[in-house]
Design an enzyme around this catalytic site. Structure first.
Site, PDB file in Angstrom:
ATOM      1  N   MET A 120      -0.317  48.375  48.916  1.00 44.26           N
ATOM      2  CA  MET A 120      -1.445  49.104  49.492  1.00 44.26           C
ATOM      3  C   MET A 120      -0.930  50.208  50.413  1.00 44.26           C
ATOM      4  SD  MET A 120      -4.316  46.104  49.947  1.00 44.26           S
ATOM      5  CE  MET A 120      -3.328  44.890  50.799  1.00 44.26           C
ATOM      6  N   CYS A 121      -0.815  49.926  51.697  1.00 44.12           N
ATOM      7  CA  CYS A 121      -0.515  50.971  52.679  1.00 44.12           C
ATOM      8  C   CYS A 121       0.885  51.555  52.541  1.00 44.12           C
ATOM      9  CB  CYS A 121      -0.762  50.445  54.082  1.00 44.12           C
ATOM     10  SG  CYS A 121      -2.485  49.917  54.308  1.00 44.12           S
ATOM     11  N   VAL A 122       1.886  50.725  52.237  1.00 47.86           N
ATOM     12  CA  VAL A 122       3.245  51.250  52.074  1.00 47.86           C
ATOM     13  C   VAL A 122       3.294  52.190  50.876  1.00 47.86           C
ATOM     14  CG1 VAL A 122       5.641  50.641  51.541  1.00 47.86           C
ATOM     15  CG2 VAL A 122       4.360  49.308  53.229  1.00 47.86           C
TER      16      VAL A 122
END
Length: 192
Positions: A120-122
């Site tokens: 997701m965020c990475v």
């Protein structure tokens, strides 16, 4: 001897917040992740690299809801001209934040991305960094996520380590994703 990669001039630490690395909600590899990210932060500071700590603002009632214990950053921050905290409302650390501006203003050209959650965020932050023309290193042992539970009739459970590997691999050949955190080297950004 550990392989070395060309130095990067920034470290982006994605959502290493208490909710994700401590207690019942911690990612399975939380201990390793905390060790690797702490080492990366220490070496980036020592070598004068720019450091951006991203802090996710989760929705009300979530483990990372702003100003709750789970929302707090796990690693101490040394705020100043070369180390900042950037709060973010979306997976992508660049979306509706100052991340792009602060990296440009600092003269950053190459960055390492570490933290949670891999898929997701990475991945979203690393993908945008690539699209913006940065050289991107995602050390394989410095990002983590949760197991994906089985979906009856669709798929078996997927272990977190596999999810992390696939997330990094999906960034394509432009990202450096097979190096360990120990191989990442830092340098101070050049003036623009």
């Amino acid at each position: 001897m550990t392989q070395r990669v060309e130095p990067v001039d920034a470290l982006v630490v994605v959502d290493v917040q208490s909710a994700f690395v401590t207690g019942e909600g911690a990612v399975p590899a939380a201990g390793r992740l905390v060790d690797r990210t702490a080492d990366l932060i220490a070496r980036a500071r020592r070598d004068g690299a720019f450091i951006a700590h991203l802090q996710n603002d989760g929705p009300p009632g979530s483990d990372d809801e702003p100003h709750t214990p789970g929302w707090e950053l796990h690693h101490p921050v040394a705020p100043g001209p070369t180390e900042v905290v950037i709060r973010k409302p979306y997976d992508d650390g660049f979306e509706e934040t100052a991340l792009g501006t602060v990296l440009t203003d600092a003269g950053v050209r190459a960055l390492a991305v570490c933290g949670v959650m891999s898929e997701m965020c990475v991945q979203a932050t690393a993908r945008t960094a690539l699209e913006l023309g940065y050289r991107v290193v995602v050390p394989h042992d410095a990002h983590a996520t949760q197991d994906i539970p089985a979906a009856p009739g669709i798929a078996e459970a997927v272990p977190a380590a596999t999810v992390s590997r696939v997330a990094a691999y999906a960034l394509g050949s432009d990202a450096e994703t097979t190096v360990p955190a120990a191989a990442v080297t830092f340098t101070a950004p050049s003036a623009s």
